[in-house]
Design a protein around this motif. Sequence first.
Motif, PDB file in Angstrom:
ATOM      1  N   THR A  27       0.844  -1.193   0.000  1.00 32.43           N
ATOM      2  CA  THR A  27       0.000   0.000   0.000  1.00 32.43           C
ATOM      3  C   THR A  27       0.883   1.247   0.000  1.00 32.43           C
ATOM      4  O   THR A  27       2.105   1.163   0.174  1.00 32.43           O
ATOM      5  CB  THR A  27      -0.913   0.043   1.237  1.00 32.43           C
ATOM      6  N   GLU A  28       0.249   2.401  -0.136  1.00 37.42           N
ATOM      7  CA  GLU A  28       0.981   3.661  -0.158  1.00 37.42           C
ATOM      8  C   GLU A  28       1.580   4.000   1.201  1.00 37.42           C
ATOM      9  O   GLU A  28       2.407   4.906   1.303  1.00 37.42           O
ATOM     10  CB  GLU A  28       0.071   4.793  -0.645  1.00 37.42           C
ATOM     11  N   ASN A  29       1.196   3.276   2.237  1.00 34.48           N
ATOM     12  CA  ASN A  29       1.765   3.502   3.565  1.00 34.48           C
ATOM     13  C   ASN A  29       3.128   2.837   3.746  1.00 34.48           C
ATOM     14  O   ASN A  29       3.859   3.154   4.682  1.00 34.48           O
ATOM     15  CB  ASN A  29       0.814   2.975   4.652  1.00 34.48           C
ATOM     16  N   ASP A  30       3.449   1.894   2.859  1.00 34.45           N
ATOM     17  CA  ASP A  30       4.688   1.137   2.994  1.00 34.45           C
ATOM     18  C   ASP A  30       5.879   1.918   2.456  1.00 34.45           C
ATOM     19  O   ASP A  30       5.777   2.600   1.428  1.00 34.45           O
ATOM     20  CB  ASP A  30       4.589  -0.188   2.227  1.00 34.45           C
ATOM     21  N   GLU A  57       6.302   8.953  -6.830  1.00 37.40           N
ATOM     22  CA  GLU A  57       5.521  10.181  -6.653  1.00 37.40           C
ATOM     23  C   GLU A  57       4.367   9.981  -5.677  1.00 37.40           C
ATOM     24  O   GLU A  57       3.757  10.945  -5.222  1.00 37.40           O
ATOM     25  CB  GLU A  57       4.994  10.645  -8.014  1.00 37.40           C
ATOM     26  N   LYS A  58       4.084   8.709  -5.351  1.00 34.53           N
ATOM     27  CA  LYS A  58       2.940   8.400  -4.491  1.00 34.53           C
ATOM     28  C   LYS A  58       3.334   7.917  -3.107  1.00 34.53           C
ATOM     29  O   LYS A  58       2.526   8.002  -2.171  1.00 34.53           O
ATOM     30  CB  LYS A  58       2.060   7.344  -5.167  1.00 34.53           C
ATOM     31  N   GLN A  59       4.544   7.369  -2.954  1.00 35.82           N
ATOM     32  CA  GLN A  59       4.935   6.836  -1.655  1.00 35.82           C
ATOM     33  C   GLN A  59       6.446   6.866  -1.508  1.00 35.82           C
ATOM     34  O   GLN A  59       7.189   7.136  -2.468  1.00 35.82           O
ATOM     35  CB  GLN A  59       4.410   5.425  -1.466  1.00 35.82           C
ATOM     36  N   GLU A  60       6.904   6.582  -0.297  1.00 34.59           N
ATOM     37  CA  GLU A  60       8.332   6.654   0.009  1.00 34.59           C
ATOM     38  C   GLU A  60       9.060   5.474  -0.618  1.00 34.59           C
ATOM     39  O   GLU A  60       8.789   4.315  -0.297  1.00 34.59           O
ATOM     40  CB  GLU A  60       8.551   6.658   1.515  1.00 34.59           C
TER      41      GLU A  60
END
Length: 243
Positions: A27-30, A57-60
């Motif tokens: 997920t984008e939280n990872d 561009e969406k997550q780390e």
Amino acid sequence: MKRTLVIGDIHGGFKALQQVFERANVTENDQLIFLGDYVDGWSESSQIIQFLIELSEKQECIFIKGNHDAFAEDWFSSRETPGVWLYNGGKKTVESYADYSPENLKLHLEFFQRMKNYYVDEENRLFIHAGYSSMHGPEREVYSSNYRWDRTLWETAVAMDKKLSRNSNLYPKRLLLYKEIFIGHTPTLHLGVKIPIMKANIWNLDTGAAFTGALSIMDVNTKEFWQSDPLPSLYPAERGRNK
């Protein structure tokens, strides 16, 4: 809950990357740490790079540069195609970029140029494509190519006596510098192993996706991992880097 996930060598296998993302429920939280060698082997190198640019561009994301990525970066810059690179998977990479505009090629070159040689997290865990030879760590490495080519770090861990204590004077100083080390570059298939394997304090995530193995992704805290199907089954008409 935020996880830190580390991904092994992909080698142009975009279908495998999509599979492990789905199986690991990314997920984008990872936070995602890629160990390098995104290209060369299977036919979707350019698709992988485009996907990773958009993903960042969406997550780390942290992108480590592998030896095959360095080859590709040189090709983007000079348009020269060394025979050794073409023979070892580069031909598929060149073919995957056949329809790219100069503007998009420039964007992909800039992505390669931004890749890191290595990364150390807040828990003193090192993420590097291949290894390093300096007993003082990668920041003191004389030859930067070792970040992408060195195998002696892994070979040392494999050859060590399992009974050797970290408190022993004989314990390799290079390994004492970090809590854990995560690498790719040398397929675990060389040891007859198809899954991520730990030797000493080194985790090897290259499970042979360039050849007959699968792509692996691991939670660095729990050590739970997920794998794709073997790459030849995902690309039945291709041979990857198999000769």
